[in-house]
Write a protein that holds these residues in place. Sequence first.
Motif, PDB file in Angstrom:
ATOM      1  N   GLN A 150       0.833  -1.203   0.000  1.00  0.00           N
ATOM      2  CA  GLN A 150       0.000   0.000   0.000  1.00  0.00           C
ATOM      3  C   GLN A 150       0.869   1.255   0.000  1.00  0.00           C
ATOM      4  OE1 GLN A 150      -2.964   0.147   3.117  1.00  0.00           O
ATOM      5  NE2 GLN A 150      -3.089   2.374   3.039  1.00  0.00           N
ATOM      6  N   ARG A 151       1.921   1.252   0.802  1.00  0.00           N
ATOM      7  CA  ARG A 151       2.786   2.435   0.883  1.00  0.00           C
ATOM      8  C   ARG A 151       3.592   2.627  -0.395  1.00  0.00           C
ATOM      9  NH1 ARG A 151       4.382   3.168   7.205  1.00  0.00           N
ATOM     10  NH2 ARG A 151       2.449   2.323   8.052  1.00  0.00           N
ATOM     11  N   MET A 152       3.989   1.543  -1.033  1.00  0.00           N
ATOM     12  CA  MET A 152       4.704   1.653  -2.303  1.00  0.00           C
ATOM     13  C   MET A 152       3.804   2.237  -3.387  1.00  0.00           C
ATOM     14  SD  MET A 152       6.811  -1.952  -2.285  1.00  0.00           S
ATOM     15  CE  MET A 152       7.417  -1.737  -3.966  1.00  0.00           C
ATOM     16  N   VAL A 153       2.567   1.800  -3.445  1.00  0.00           N
ATOM     17  CA  VAL A 153       1.624   2.319  -4.448  1.00  0.00           C
ATOM     18  C   VAL A 153       1.354   3.797  -4.203  1.00  0.00           C
ATOM     19  CG1 VAL A 153      -0.734   2.154  -5.314  1.00  0.00           C
ATOM     20  CG2 VAL A 153       0.582   0.064  -4.861  1.00  0.00           C
ATOM     21  N   TRP A 183       3.239   1.349 -10.095  1.00  0.00           N
ATOM     22  CA  TRP A 183       2.619   0.108  -9.636  1.00  0.00           C
ATOM     23  C   TRP A 183       1.133   0.085  -9.983  1.00  0.00           C
ATOM     24  CZ3 TRP A 183       6.541  -2.712  -9.006  1.00  0.00           C
ATOM     25  CH2 TRP A 183       7.703  -2.236  -8.404  1.00  0.00           C
ATOM     26  N   GLY A 184       0.850  -0.417 -11.161  1.00  0.00           N
ATOM     27  CA  GLY A 184      -0.538  -0.567 -11.582  1.00  0.00           C
ATOM     28  C   GLY A 184      -1.147  -1.841 -11.025  1.00  0.00           C
ATOM     29  N   PRO A 185      -2.465  -2.002 -11.171  1.00  0.00           N
ATOM     30  CA  PRO A 185      -3.142  -3.203 -10.654  1.00  0.00           C
ATOM     31  C   PRO A 185      -2.559  -4.498 -11.211  1.00  0.00           C
ATOM     32  CG  PRO A 185      -4.741  -1.522 -11.253  1.00  0.00           C
ATOM     33  CD  PRO A 185      -3.415  -1.035 -11.752  1.00  0.00           C
ATOM     34  N   GLU A 186      -2.064  -4.465 -12.450  1.00  0.00           N
ATOM     35  CA  GLU A 186      -1.547  -5.689 -13.066  1.00  0.00           C
ATOM     36  C   GLU A 186      -0.226  -6.136 -12.441  1.00  0.00           C
ATOM     37  OE1 GLU A 186       0.117  -2.169 -15.269  1.00  0.00           O
ATOM     38  OE2 GLU A 186      -1.832  -2.768 -14.445  1.00  0.00           O
ATOM     39  N   SER A 221       2.068  -9.967  -8.312  1.00  0.00           N
ATOM     40  CA  SER A 221       3.457 -10.436  -8.300  1.00  0.00           C
ATOM     41  C   SER A 221       4.272  -9.715  -7.234  1.00  0.00           C
ATOM     42  CB  SER A 221       4.093 -10.223  -9.680  1.00  0.00           C
ATOM     43  OG  SER A 221       3.430 -10.975 -10.667  1.00  0.00           O
ATOM     44  N   LEU A 222       4.010  -8.422  -7.097  1.00  0.00           N
ATOM     45  CA  LEU A 222       4.728  -7.650  -6.098  1.00  0.00           C
ATOM     46  C   LEU A 222       4.391  -8.140  -4.695  1.00  0.00           C
ATOM     47  CD1 LEU A 222       6.550  -5.335  -5.278  1.00  0.00           C
ATOM     48  CD2 LEU A 222       4.621  -3.767  -5.570  1.00  0.00           C
ATOM     49  N   LYS A 223       3.136  -8.438  -4.439  1.00  0.00           N
ATOM     50  CA  LYS A 223       2.726  -8.914  -3.122  1.00  0.00           C
ATOM     51  C   LYS A 223       3.429 -10.227  -2.780  1.00  0.00           C
ATOM     52  CE  LYS A 223       0.272  -9.416   0.671  1.00  0.00           C
ATOM     53  NZ  LYS A 223      -1.198  -9.636   0.605  1.00  0.00           N
ATOM     54  N   GLU A 224       3.542 -11.121  -3.755  1.00  0.00           N
ATOM     55  CA  GLU A 224       4.209 -12.400  -3.518  1.00  0.00           C
ATOM     56  C   GLU A 224       5.671 -12.179  -3.121  1.00  0.00           C
ATOM     57  OE1 GLU A 224       5.234 -16.553  -5.943  1.00  0.00           O
ATOM     58  OE2 GLU A 224       3.789 -15.106  -6.755  1.00  0.00           O
TER      59      GLU A 224
END
Length: 569
Positions: free
Chosen positions: A443-446, A453-456, A460-463
């Motif tokens: 959330q802070r990175m977005v 950092w788009g939805p797509e 992968s980023l969360k993993e």
Amino acid sequence: QAQAPPITMSRRSRGRHCRGASALCLVACTWGGVVPLALVTAFSPVRVLEPCMIPAATRARAAARTLLPMGPMRPMGPMALLASPATVSAGTVSASAEDALLSAISAAPPRELAGFDLAEALTFPNLARGPWRQAFRSLLTSGPFLEHGWAARPFKLTEEWGFAVGSYTMEDVQHDVQRLPPNFVAHGVEYQGGIYNKPMPEGFTFGDVDAAMDGATVVLLNAGFLVPKLADVSLAMLEAAGLPIWLNCYLSKPGLERSTQCHTDKQDVLLVQSTGRKRWRVYRPPPPAETPTLDPFARGKGTDHLRPPAEDLLLDTVMEPGQVLYIPAGFPHETDTVDMGPPREGDGSESSVHLTVGIDTHLWGLSYTKLRDLALGRAGQPVGAAPATLPPQAWSRLDTPLPLGFLAAPVLASVVSKGQSARVGLAVARDALTQAMASETLQRMVEAEPARWGPEDQDSLKEALVDAAARLLDHHRQVLAHQGAMYRTTASAGLVVDDGAEGVSQPVTAKERKTAINQLMGMLDDLDECSFSLDDWGGVGAAESSSASGGFGGGSGKGGSKKKGGSAG
């Protein structure tokens, strides 16, 4: 001629332990709540008081505290006051309701614990940890501190810690200074337009320390690692907070117009005055965008002269024995020992001795920024914008400590069913903490870089963030295990086992001193390896030259090998 070399110790990053700039402070921070001790301490390999060892009345008061809600995050970090400036009058604490709540925090041990403290003192006659541990824990779990003070605003307690008065004195310094290597004892000097720490020469004596104090503050760097009394204080905070602990001791004679120049530190600091008096002035942090090439947590050191405007003054106070002051990371502060007014007791000629003790989260990479960098480095992606180049609030939120140690309390509370006791599976708790750290970092990175950092990209980023969060949990435990062992080793060296002076460990011989210092150096190397191993795992330093192309975030670059570095975030 005064020289100003960086203080070196051995191997790759001993500068992590003895910083060679201005006289430094260490961190005091945490975030707690009423959470089962078994969960909070499960991720921190340190000994704590079991509930049965605490009087029922004290346990009842703790259980009655209101847990912080898991609602939207409040402004935190150095930018909190920039977002909502406080009304301040020079020479006084702000009269706001928040300041009143903070200064009124009661943390000193209650009277019903006096017998327990005395029993511990009889068992461990150098300096029992009981009162310190109780006071630290009470402060760290205080609702006003957690909601209004932690990482947000400086304040001074109205309450005095009577047990801290005279807890460490110049007589103790004279007795203990022989335990410290020359590069652990330093004083500020001016050199080529900058201010630096100058270590003592080989073979220095207490007389050299006393002479240096005629014109400058002398600091015993990381004294908790080698001085038994101060190892006890350090271990008390380690047990209370479950986060890395460092302790410096500062010595100043009256009449110093500049005891410490205005500067910022990476640590949230808790200052406890033992003897004498010292004047402190704390200022609102300058916006990092004004000096984007400088570290906001290391301003005012070397040739960087930090001069905040008068309107940025937040706190101007004289510390007396037993008084406690909290300063968050990144808040400029300066000290002197002149113009302090009449003393409460005595003639004002006693030297100031204060302990700066606390929790060092930024140095050991226990921040959202470090978690971000590890995840991106592991995936071969560039880390992106440096936090200090981001908008102030985005920078502050990324450079906030992760919910580890007592900071994990609000997250862990969410996995405890209503009315349940402490028995929640540690695997469940670890997973909840890992997922929470990863989700909050995402959330802070977005928020910081929405165009990147788009939805797509976010799945992968969360993993990657989950994997990095799990690795940081292991890193946190390793650092605490090493520090706990170091403090316990030193504390046990101060136990009186014969008919020596009450409460005073016996002088060390030259051979014992050399053995202790060599042992410490090896343990510091092992401690540093925790950070080197973490950086190697995450490819920190190599991500920007990764051969990966595309992937989440659209990063690309050229190949390169991983390299080790001394930075811990």
